[in-house]
Write an enzyme that holds these catalytic residues in place. Structure first.
Site, PDB file in Angstrom:
ATOM      1  N   GLU A  91       6.362  -6.566   0.702  1.00  0.00           N
ATOM      2  CA  GLU A  91       7.372  -5.868   1.498  1.00  0.00           C
ATOM      3  C   GLU A  91       6.750  -5.226   2.735  1.00  0.00           C
ATOM      4  OE1 GLU A  91      10.841  -2.402   1.088  1.00  0.00           O
ATOM      5  OE2 GLU A  91       9.787  -3.127  -0.695  1.00  0.00           O
TER       6      GLU A  91
ATOM      7  N   GLU B  33       5.489  -2.047  -9.170  1.00  0.00           N
ATOM      8  CA  GLU B  33       4.823  -1.772  -7.907  1.00  0.00           C
ATOM      9  C   GLU B  33       3.362  -1.406  -8.122  1.00  0.00           C
ATOM     10  OE1 GLU B  33       6.882   1.072  -5.504  1.00  0.00           O
ATOM     11  OE2 GLU B  33       8.828   0.082  -5.730  1.00  0.00           O
TER      12      GLU B  33
ATOM     13  N   ASP C 222      15.447  -0.752  -8.135  1.00  0.00           N
ATOM     14  CA  ASP C 222      15.646   0.689  -8.236  1.00  0.00           C
ATOM     15  C   ASP C 222      16.194   1.256  -6.923  1.00  0.00           C
ATOM     16  OD1 ASP C 222      13.326   0.425  -6.766  1.00  0.00           O
ATOM     17  OD2 ASP C 222      12.065   1.608  -8.106  1.00  0.00           O
ATOM     18  N   SER C 223      16.364   0.365  -5.924  1.00  0.00           N
ATOM     19  CA  SER C 223      17.100   0.728  -4.718  1.00  0.00           C
ATOM     20  C   SER C 223      18.530   1.133  -5.036  1.00  0.00           C
ATOM     21  CB  SER C 223      17.106  -0.445  -3.734  1.00  0.00           C
ATOM     22  OG  SER C 223      17.547  -1.631  -4.365  1.00  0.00           O
TER      23      SER C 223
END
Length: 258
Positions: A181, A114, A44-45
């Site tokens: 991350e 996430e 989704d970056s």
């Protein structure tokens, strides 16, 4: 073939490293496959890299579905992973299943979501219904407004212990992979050693099974916004600007087309 999740599991068992890159379009996905990348992440970056958004939150499920389809259509060997975007999975396991099914039908081999242990119920629900899941902990960009920015996570002992417990809970719930991350390298290594499933790191040191970076950061297309842990392998912004400038100059001078 690294497209198989079981092949990733075997790589983890054998201690082999794997390489992953983000991909958002057909042309770049083809190049990534030709370069031998083991996996492509439709992240989704894309909201930030392709649409100029300040973070990933505005990205819709429809956008993810579209980009997943055009990337998956381009490749046959790499594993194709697609992000579940903000608002498409948090409400209930049933909502997450509906969104995940759309991404798998678009060509994804596995979906990524996430969140820590709070998402274990959802991971278990999806895993029991033929949806392979990669869990994502540490700096979770969909929580960036809650974090107050893109900040490194797991820096205190308490925070590190929570991430470790999150990882164990997500594996127990059925996650097939875990992405970490922007967490300390020693913590990512400790989690990797404690888990049976493959791990993927981004800004988390070299102790994970695989590494992933944003395509634009690797190609040097986003030099003023790239995170400190990213390594540019090409000065792409300068090279592309030179090429476009040369084209414009020749066209205006009448030397192209000759």
């Amino acid at each position: 073939m690294t497209k198989s999740i079981t092949a990733w599991q075997k790589a983890k068992q054998e201690g082999r490293k794997l390489a992953m890159i983000t991909a958002y379009d057909h042309a770049m996905a083809r190049l990534a496959e030709q370069a031998g990348l083991d996996a492509l992440l439709i992240g989704d970056s894309l909201g930030m890299m392709m649409a100029g958004e300040k973070d990933t939150l505005p990205v819709s499920l429809e956008q993810m579905e579209y980009h997943t389809r055009i990337v998956a259509r381009a490749v046959s060997r790499p594993l194709v992973m697609a992000d579940l975007p903000f608002g498409a999975f948090e409400e209930s396991p049933q909502q997450a299943f509906a969104a995940s099914a759309r991404l798998l039908k678009a060509g994804a081999d596995i979906v990524k979501l996430e969140g820590g242990a709070v998402m274990a119920e959802t991971v278990a629900f999806l895993s029991a219904r033929a949806i392979p899941v990669c869990a994502h902990i540490g700096l979770t960009p969909q929580h960036v407004r809650q974090f107050g920015g893109f900040k490194r996570q797991g820096k205190t002992q308490e925070a590190a212990d929570k991430l470790f417990d999150d990882a164990l809970a997500l594996q127990a719930a059925g996650a097939r992979m875990l992405l970490m991350e922007a967490i300390p390298a020693d913590l990512a290594t400790r989690i990797t050693q404690a888990l049976d499933i493959p791990t993927i790191g981004i800004g988390a040191g070299n102790g994970t099974t695989a590494q992933v970076l944003v395509l634009h950061d690797v190609l040097g297309l986003n030099p003023d916004k790239a995170p400190s842990f990213a390594k540019p392998y090409l000065n792409g912004a300068e090279l592309l600007t030179q090429a476009l400038t040369a084209y414009a100059t020749e066209t205006r001078a009448g030397t192209f087309p000759a």
